[in-house]
Write a protein that holds these residues in place. Structure first.
Motif, PDB file in Angstrom:
ATOM      1  N   UNK A 193       0.833  -1.209   0.000  1.00 42.40           N
ATOM      2  CA  UNK A 193       0.000   0.000   0.000  1.00 42.40           C
ATOM      3  C   UNK A 193       0.858   1.245   0.000  1.00 42.40           C
ATOM      4  N   UNK A 194       0.442   2.228  -0.815  1.00 41.65           N
ATOM      5  CA  UNK A 194       1.016   3.576  -0.789  1.00 41.65           C
ATOM      6  C   UNK A 194      -0.061   4.540  -0.300  1.00 41.65           C
ATOM      7  N   UNK A 195       0.331   5.436   0.602  1.00 43.82           N
ATOM      8  CA  UNK A 195      -0.650   6.348   1.181  1.00 43.82           C
ATOM      9  C   UNK A 195      -0.139   7.786   1.053  1.00 43.82           C
ATOM     10  N   UNK A 196      -0.927   8.614   0.360  1.00 45.74           N
ATOM     11  CA  UNK A 196      -0.616  10.032   0.169  1.00 45.74           C
ATOM     12  C   UNK A 196      -1.600  10.872   0.979  1.00 45.74           C
ATOM     13  N   UNK A 197      -1.068  11.831   1.736  1.00 48.58           N
ATOM     14  CA  UNK A 197      -1.914  12.805   2.436  1.00 48.58           C
ATOM     15  C   UNK A 197      -1.376  14.200   2.150  1.00 48.58           C
ATOM     16  N   UNK A 198      -2.176  14.992   1.443  1.00 43.56           N
ATOM     17  CA  UNK A 198      -1.784  16.367   1.122  1.00 43.56           C
ATOM     18  C   UNK A 198      -2.273  17.283   2.228  1.00 43.56           C
ATOM     19  N   UNK A 199      -1.355  18.065   2.771  1.00 41.46           N
ATOM     20  CA  UNK A 199      -1.727  18.987   3.837  1.00 41.46           C
ATOM     21  C   UNK A 199      -2.660  20.065   3.303  1.00 41.46           C
ATOM     22  N   UNK A 200      -3.434  20.659   4.215  1.00 41.35           N
ATOM     23  CA  UNK A 200      -4.392  21.694   3.805  1.00 41.35           C
ATOM     24  C   UNK A 200      -3.693  22.920   3.234  1.00 41.35           C
ATOM     25  N   UNK A 201      -2.485  23.186   3.689  1.00 36.22           N
ATOM     26  CA  UNK A 201      -1.711  24.317   3.195  1.00 36.22           C
ATOM     27  C   UNK A 201      -0.295  23.841   2.869  1.00 36.22           C
TER      28      UNK A 201
END
Length: 629
Positions: A193-201
């Protein structure tokens, strides 16, 4: 024939050893059940399924991204088992794009390979010049080249070669807010699994990979898995030649300072057994960096700069082979972060780990001047000055005010030379056939009147660190990118006002007006300062000061307009200071009286002038002795 007791015992021992070996290597009940299911599924395949599997070529799936026949798990295993092993269930599927975005960054991530297909920086643009000299603005994209690769090479049992490349797998996406999970399953229930989380800013992306149950199907990896990253940099800036000289791979060893590959030629750095904190592919103003939460085990980093190995629209190729410490247990996670964004010093510095070193301010004392003096000063000025060209003008004025006390001493020294010129002319007439005698008596004259021909050098020497620092500052600071001032539409590159034929040497097919103005004002300043100087001993120096600006014009012609603008303003201020100081502030009559008073004072023996006179006397004696011979 009856067997003796020894033979019977030997046969019994052999049978016992054989039974023991069978018991040790025999598969478990679960393994027997799994093998039986596999054999049953193969046997149960219909002739139509086999024909469909034979007709389905892997290339077709890669080109279309769509699996044309809905195969059963057993058919897929038969078709892809030799190439993908346990990852056969993820060997075919549909390539889809999933978007993560905030106010600054838009990521397009493909389910084929689970990689970032492109990253759009919303607040920046790529400006392209047309044949008619007009310009168009395009979205600025990073990581978008079709040849790019970002793949893990997982050694899987039963798969030939290095192993399974995750760029060939189809991942199942799960999107929750700004978090995207991409999972490639294996036969038996495990997954990668690859997991990407883009910050709000901001431009920072939390990026983790997870191995679940893969240790059961992986070959021996010695505790590491390889990440292969190919990043083809496309040309973004107007001056691609200069952009290339600022583009390379940077890396940060855990226990050492930041380093980088060559910026000008092909290069490979083999960092065997050297743990790294991050690896970054950096262009002149933008960077794509991969940062480990802990550390990468080692890496081999390669830059390709040879134009013969690249296509016309490519700047460089950056290739990273990174070893990650993962793959030994049933459930593992390796945490990382992606930074895909501009080379903004404060933003990169806030991330930490010396990531701001990718901003090419330099690593010497000049780099320190840029980071901690010039950069904060420009930040302060830009806080209340809206135009960066005006900020450059104000910076020039501040520098000139700072060094003016030294400039004043320089101009006083030059005026002394002007006042003493009649006396020097008398010495030259007296020793017109004896150059060394004239030099010796001239030095004695300087000592008597308290004058020095070197008195005007110190202000220039003190300003040289600023000049060298600004030489690196303007092309590296994104603050000046696409900032307009007067006729220049981008202070980070040259300000072309006229196209020139390519055959003209050193000019690179254009003419920069700020560079021309610098050359012209340099000649004017040199002429004004040298009117009363004596060049009889070195007549070529009189002409060199006029030739030098023309020689350097070709160098500055393709340089950042911010620097040539600063140098032009500096020359204008120099001329103004010289004219005002010599004609208004300095009183030549008072200076003449002071020189006469100096002549009347008793002189100390020794010192530089005395040693110089002694050296000239020795030279004169040697010349006379040689003449007698």
């Amino acid at each position: 024939m009856e067997m003796d007791r020894t033979s019977i015992i030997g046969i019994v021992l052999i049978m016992l050893l054989f039974l023991t070996w069978q018991w040790v290597v025999a598969p478990s009940a679960s393994e027997i059940e799994q093998q039986q299911r596999y054999q049953d599924s193969i046997a149960a395949l219909t002739e139509a399924e086999l024909r469909a599997a034979d007709e389905l070529a892997p290339l077709d799936i890669e080109e279309t991204g769509v699996e044309p026949v809905a195969l059963s798990d057993s058919a897929r295993l038969a078709q892809y088992g030799g190439r993908f092993g346990a990852f056969a269930p993820s060997a075919a599927g549909t390539a889809e794009d999933v978007v993560l975005e905030n106010d600054l960054l838009k990521l397009t991530i493909s389910t084929k390979g689970g990689t970032i297909r492109q990253a759009e920086l919303k607040q920046y643009a790529k400006v392209v010049e047309q044949a008619d000299d007009s310009e168009i603005s395009l979205p600025l994209l990073l990581l978008e080249d079709e040849k790019n690769k970002f793949e893990y090479i997982i050694p899987v049992s039963g798969v030939s070669g290095d192993g399974v490349r995750t760029s060939d797998l189809y991942f199942q996406p799960t999107l929750e807010g700004n978090t995207l999970r991409l999972r490639a399953s294996i036969d038996g229930g495990g997954y990668f699994e690859q997991r990407y989380t883009l910050e709000d800013e901001g431009y920072l992306i939390d990026y983790d990979i997870q191995f679940e149950g893969l240790n059961q199907v992986m070959a021996n990896t010695n505790g590491t898995v390889q990440l292969h990253w190919e990043n083809y940099l496309d040309k973004i800036e107007k001056n691609a030649q200069y952009e290339a000289s600022y583009s390379t791979l940077y890396y940060k060893p855990v226990d050492d300072d930041t380093d980088y590959c060559s910026c000008t030629s092909d290069d490979t750095e083999e960092l065997d057994e050297q743990p790294l904190k991050w690896v970054a592919g950096s262009q002149q103003f933008f960077t794509s960096a991969l940062i480990a939460d802990d550390r990468f085990t080692s890496a081999v980093l390669t830059t390709v700069a040879d134009e013969d190995r690249l296509q016309d629209d490519e700047l460089k190729a950056l290739i990273s082979d990174i070893q990650l410490p993962i793959g030994t247990s049933g459930s593992e996670t390796f945490g990382m972060s992606f930074y895909v964004g501009p080379n903004e010093f404060e933003r990169l510095r806030a991330i930490g780990y010396d990531l701001s070193d990718v901003v090419s301010f330099g690593s010497s004392i000049f780099g320190s001047i840029n980071r901690w003096i010039i950069r904060p000063l420009f930040n302060f000025l830009s806080g209340f000055i809206g135009n960066m060209g005006i900020a450059i003008l104000v910076l020039t004025l501040l520098v000139k005010m700072l060094v003016y006390p030294l400039t004043y001493k320089m101009l006083v020294s030059n005026t002394k030379m002007q006042v003493l010129k009649p006396e020097i002319e008398k010495i030259k007439a007296k020793h017109k056939d004896d150059a060394s005698g004239a030099q010796m008596e001239t030095m004695k004259l300087y000592q008597e009147y308290g004058a020095s021909p070197l008195g005007g050098c110190l202000p220039m020497v003190l300003q040289m660190p600023i000049w060298f620092a600004l030489y690196r500052f303007f092309p590296a600071s994104i603050t000046f990118r696409q900032e307009n001032f007067l006729w220049a539409n981008d202070l980070s590159t040259y300000d072309s006002i006229l196209r020139l034929p390519e055959w003209i040497p050193f000019m690179q097919g254009h003419l920069s007006l700020f560079a021309v103005l610098w050359a012209v004002t340099t000649v004017i300043y040199a002429y004004y300062n040298s009117r009363h100087m004596d060049y009889s001993a070195q007549p070529m120096m009189k002409y060199f000061q006029y030739i030098m600006p023309l020689m350097f014009l070709g160098f500055f012609n393709s340089f950042a307009a911010g620097l040539t603008c600063y140098l032009f303003f500096s020359n204008v201020f120099n001329i103004a200071q010289t004219v005002i100081t010599k004609n208004i502030i300095i009183d030549q009559e008072k200076l003449r009286v002071k020189l006469e008073a100096n002549k009347a004072k008793p002189k100390k023996k020794g010192g530089f002038s005395a040693r110089l006179q002694e050296a000239l006397k020795e030279q004169q004696r040697a010349a006379a002795a040689s003449k007698k011979k």
